[in-house]
Design a protein around this motif. Sequence first.
Motif, PDB file in Angstrom:
ATOM      1  N   UNK A   3       0.831  -1.201   0.000  1.00  0.00           N
ATOM      2  CA  UNK A   3       0.000   0.000   0.000  1.00  0.00           C
ATOM      3  C   UNK A   3       0.868   1.254   0.000  1.00  0.00           C
ATOM      4  N   UNK A   4       1.983   1.211   0.708  1.00  0.00           N
ATOM      5  CA  UNK A   4       2.912   2.339   0.692  1.00  0.00           C
ATOM      6  C   UNK A   4       3.431   2.588  -0.724  1.00  0.00           C
ATOM      7  N   UNK A   5       3.817   1.509  -1.387  1.00  0.00           N
ATOM      8  CA  UNK A   5       4.351   1.633  -2.746  1.00  0.00           C
ATOM      9  C   UNK A   5       3.297   2.178  -3.699  1.00  0.00           C
ATOM     10  N   UNK A   6       2.060   1.752  -3.532  1.00  0.00           N
ATOM     11  CA  UNK A   6       0.979   2.228  -4.389  1.00  0.00           C
ATOM     12  C   UNK A   6       0.749   3.730  -4.191  1.00  0.00           C
ATOM     13  N   UNK A   7       0.807   4.188  -2.954  1.00  0.00           N
ATOM     14  CA  UNK A   7       0.650   5.613  -2.697  1.00  0.00           C
ATOM     15  C   UNK A   7       1.798   6.423  -3.305  1.00  0.00           C
ATOM     16  N   UNK A   8       3.004   5.877  -3.263  1.00  0.00           N
ATOM     17  CA  UNK A   8       4.143   6.581  -3.859  1.00  0.00           C
ATOM     18  C   UNK A   8       3.981   6.706  -5.374  1.00  0.00           C
ATOM     19  N   UNK A   9       3.449   5.688  -6.011  1.00  0.00           N
ATOM     20  CA  UNK A   9       3.221   5.737  -7.460  1.00  0.00           C
ATOM     21  C   UNK A   9       2.189   6.809  -7.801  1.00  0.00           C
ATOM     22  N   UNK A  10       1.097   6.859  -7.019  1.00  0.00           N
ATOM     23  CA  UNK A  10       0.065   7.878  -7.262  1.00  0.00           C
ATOM     24  C   UNK A  10       0.632   9.273  -7.032  1.00  0.00           C
ATOM     25  N   UNK A  11       1.441   9.435  -5.980  1.00  0.00           N
ATOM     26  CA  UNK A  11       2.029  10.741  -5.693  1.00  0.00           C
ATOM     27  C   UNK A  11       2.992  11.177  -6.807  1.00  0.00           C
ATOM     28  N   UNK A  12       3.730  10.229  -7.362  1.00  0.00           N
ATOM     29  CA  UNK A  12       4.649  10.581  -8.462  1.00  0.00           C
ATOM     30  C   UNK A  12       3.883  11.042  -9.697  1.00  0.00           C
ATOM     31  N   UNK A  13       2.733  10.424  -9.971  1.00  0.00           N
ATOM     32  CA  UNK A  13       1.915  10.868 -11.102  1.00  0.00           C
ATOM     33  C   UNK A  13       1.364  12.277 -10.865  1.00  0.00           C
ATOM     34  N   UNK A  14       1.001  12.559  -9.633  1.00  0.00           N
ATOM     35  CA  UNK A  14       0.519  13.912  -9.310  1.00  0.00           C
ATOM     36  C   UNK A  14       1.637  14.924  -9.492  1.00  0.00           C
ATOM     37  N   UNK A  15       2.853  14.582  -9.068  1.00  0.00           N
ATOM     38  CA  UNK A  15       3.990  15.498  -9.194  1.00  0.00           C
ATOM     39  C   UNK A  15       4.322  15.788 -10.649  1.00  0.00           C
ATOM     40  N   UNK A  16       4.073  14.837 -11.537  1.00  0.00           N
ATOM     41  CA  UNK A  16       4.362  15.053 -12.956  1.00  0.00           C
ATOM     42  C   UNK A  16       3.391  16.026 -13.604  1.00  0.00           C
ATOM     43  N   UNK A  17       2.207  16.176 -13.030  1.00  0.00           N
ATOM     44  CA  UNK A  17       1.175  17.003 -13.658  1.00  0.00           C
ATOM     45  C   UNK A  17       1.017  18.375 -13.037  1.00  0.00           C
ATOM     46  N   UNK A  18       1.577  18.591 -11.879  1.00  0.00           N
ATOM     47  CA  UNK A  18       1.337  19.863 -11.202  1.00  0.00           C
ATOM     48  C   UNK A  18       2.175  20.955 -11.853  1.00  0.00           C
ATOM     49  N   UNK A  19       1.732  22.192 -11.676  1.00  0.00           N
ATOM     50  CA  UNK A  19       2.454  23.353 -12.194  1.00  0.00           C
ATOM     51  C   UNK A  19       3.659  23.628 -11.324  1.00  0.00           C
ATOM     52  N   UNK A  20       4.673  24.262 -11.916  1.00  0.00           N
ATOM     53  CA  UNK A  20       5.904  24.518 -11.179  1.00  0.00           C
ATOM     54  C   UNK A  20       5.699  25.490 -10.021  1.00  0.00           C
ATOM     55  N   UNK A  21       4.612  26.296 -10.071  1.00  0.00           N
ATOM     56  CA  UNK A  21       4.402  27.304  -9.029  1.00  0.00           C
ATOM     57  C   UNK A  21       3.549  26.790  -7.872  1.00  0.00           C
ATOM     58  N   UNK A  22       3.067  25.562  -7.943  1.00  0.00           N
ATOM     59  CA  UNK A  22       2.223  25.015  -6.891  1.00  0.00           C
ATOM     60  C   UNK A  22       2.925  23.823  -6.251  1.00  0.00           C
ATOM     61  N   UNK A  23       2.422  23.439  -5.070  1.00  0.00           N
ATOM     62  CA  UNK A  23       2.965  22.291  -4.353  1.00  0.00           C
ATOM     63  C   UNK A  23       2.037  21.100  -4.505  1.00  0.00           C
ATOM     64  N   UNK A  24       2.546  19.926  -4.123  1.00  0.00           N
ATOM     65  CA  UNK A  24       1.724  18.714  -4.208  1.00  0.00           C
ATOM     66  C   UNK A  24       0.499  18.829  -3.303  1.00  0.00           C
ATOM     67  N   UNK A  25       0.686  19.395  -2.121  1.00  0.00           N
ATOM     68  CA  UNK A  25      -0.415  19.515  -1.167  1.00  0.00           C
ATOM     69  C   UNK A  25      -1.533  20.395  -1.717  1.00  0.00           C
ATOM     70  N   UNK A  26      -1.166  21.527  -2.276  1.00  0.00           N
ATOM     71  CA  UNK A  26      -2.172  22.428  -2.848  1.00  0.00           C
ATOM     72  C   UNK A  26      -2.875  21.796  -4.034  1.00  0.00           C
ATOM     73  N   UNK A  27      -2.133  21.088  -4.874  1.00  0.00           N
ATOM     74  CA  UNK A  27      -2.735  20.459  -6.048  1.00  0.00           C
ATOM     75  C   UNK A  27      -3.719  19.371  -5.651  1.00  0.00           C
TER      76      UNK A  27
END
Length: 838
Positions: A3-27
């Motif tokens: 489950x930890x690994x699955x969450x890391x994969x989802x978080x990496x996909x979110x990081x690839x799509x977010x804008x450079x001026x925003x953070x993962x938490x805000x997105x």
Amino acid sequence: AELHQLEEVILSKIQQRIHSRTTEETSIAKALKYYDLQNAGYLNFEQFKRSLAPYTAGVSDQDLKNIFGRYADQGMLHIRQFAMEFSNGARRLEPTEDVGDFQPAQAEDSEETLARIKDFLFDRGPRGITSLSAAFRDADPQNLRVMHFETFMMVMADFFQESGCELLDSQLDGLFQLFQQPHAPDQMAYDEFFLALKEEPSQARRASIRQAFRRLDKGSEGLVDMQVIIRSFNKNRHPEVSGGTRQADEVLAEFAETLKDHIDYRRGQRSYPTNLVAWEEFEDYYKSVSGCYLTDEEFCNTLEKVWDLNKLPDSSVESREALARPAAGAPAKSRAGLHHWQTNTLPISPTHHKVEQCTQHEDVLLRARTQIARKGLRAAIDIVQNFYAADDDVDDELDVYEFRQACQKSGLAFRHAEEVSIFEACGSASGGKIAVPRFLQLLHGELNPQRMSVVDRAFAAVGGTPGDPTSTVTPATLKDHFAAQAHPLVLRGQLEPGYVLAEFLDTFSQLAHVVGGCENGLVSYTDFVAYYEVMSSTIDNDTLFDLILQRVWNVPAKAPQDGPKEAWGDAPVSPRRTVVDTEHPPSPMASRKPPTFDGPSAYARPIRQDQEPPSSESAMHSHRRFGRSDGPPTVSPITKSSIVFNEKGNDALGQVIDKLRSSIALRGLRGWMGIVQRFQHYDYRRNGTVMRLDWQRLHKSLGLGLSSEEQDLLFKAMSQIKKGAAMDYVECLRMLRGELPQDRAVEVERLFQAINGGAPIPSGLLKSCFQASSAPNHLLRKKDASSAGQEFNEVVDFFSQGADFDVDKFEEFFAMVSAVHEDDDEFRLMTTSAFGIN
């Protein structure tokens, strides 16, 4: 662990799509809030599943339920808490526990109820807590700051009814008991209730609040007019406005209403009406809404943008004003003579000039363009990024201070008069601001027709359609077609192919990210042209720009006058730009037998004029050694050889000539002038010959690099005409120059016609037409333009010998030029752009 690994994969996909001026938490929070239709701050599993659908492709529902169960409470997921813990990995760092079904709700105490109310109010933004405070203010018309139990129950029930944060009567009773007055059990002080809802700001937040009020309170009186505060609020720079999630007017209306509601709550209904806001009221407002921002960085960044805290007077930015000092402060010039003074007693400089001399923005930007060109392509792309990064509100406009900050970060400096001229040329409709795209367009300059033509041909070479904005190519296609090893500076050994390729990929992707190009992952014609507009500003010579694009994109040297795009690649290209296939080289054993010799042979019988030539088969079998001769012999019967004496590369002498030609070419045109001068120096008889010892001295003094055997071979070959006594250096020079190839001869003839209309060319005219800044020696070999021009003038004076260049003499001179520039592109530059001919 799975489950930890699955969450890391989802978080990496979110990081690839977010804008450079925003953070993962805000997105993450924004993605979840989109499905929070009731603005309750909580999501159920179905809403949670839909919000993460773009990032959970291939993830089963059971895995999503496990993730939801890890962060949810009583079947509801708190948005803010999930965004913070999922991004920083707080739950993944805890010991692993089995996630089972949802546990039944336990009894909630007063502290938990108060925390749930705080989360609900802060999730609604500033309007949440200010709306509740306005409801309490309206319920206390006498401004007693206390409330009875029945009134408290009524206000709380009305406010939280159908809000997603349902409160039971028992929970409200517990809250009332938490804040009831000891001397009056049926009353509570609601100021203490709101004090418990507020969060004490950190030191960083306090500093930002204090800095914002000091900027507003210019007189240091501790009071600021309400209208001044609202006018000073920069709605366009608010992070939610620049991020595109909210409208600017909506943000401004929210701030104005919540500030007025909060001040009215503090003062009560019976207070004296005034528009002045005290420091305590301003600070308490931001204490109340501080909980709406999860991190100190988000809070401080918001205040910095909306109150323009990063635009405070800065000495490093404002130091340019010192350059605009009056001319009266400059020292006067000294007296020119005993009785005569200079007409102008003040020096003329960029900072001190006459009033009638206006500052032109073209001259200012040309100076800046030249300054950027010295730093290179990466610096030019960084400057584009700096100016777009200074545009906080993403409206493609910069005010004066933002413009100065971008200039300071980019290493550009403009005086006040120059700055005014730039703003007049690039000003926007809103007034007082500069349009960023217009400024960058003027800074880089437009592509002239010659450069635009080669850019179109380069885009056609990679498979695109020039002039069509909808035509696209893939980035992989650009990378495959980009021949870094063919770059002119790589061929000269000044750059490495890996560096050139990395620079292209990095700068192209950086520019596309900054300006928002390459939609859907494809490179359009507009993106291609935009990149080379920036690159063009770093190359001031049209010829070098044309040559670089021709080589790296394998573009033909000439574009067709008409015809379809497919015909553009039919023109011959330089062999220096041909990429050798190192993975599949041609095999030397592909043809096992040598080619059949079909030339004249000493064994073949000569053919009379009245006879027909024999067939190839009969010629191959005709090997009579001493056959009857029907005509004069064509080859020597002793050597049995048909090899031409001076044919290039076919005998030892040809190899020596080639080696000597290459040695002279390395010295440039001065090398040709030097060897001719030495030959003439040792020609004591003035008959075009030199003796053997003089030839050896000449070779040793010039360091031509021939061995003793090669020197003897060349001397014997060149002395046969003089019966072995002396070397005929005139014939030697003729062989060294060689014959011009057909295409080069045509270019030389065209140049001869262009300079003087076909008439003999005086040496002075030839020297005046030569432009050293466009010569290949300067462009490709990094030779100083003045040195290249001086070398050409010396060589022209030497070979002209005071006479004009006729056709034969001009062709003989450019035969030496052709030997120096072996590459077709370099010779084309020497016969076109070096003399101002396109």
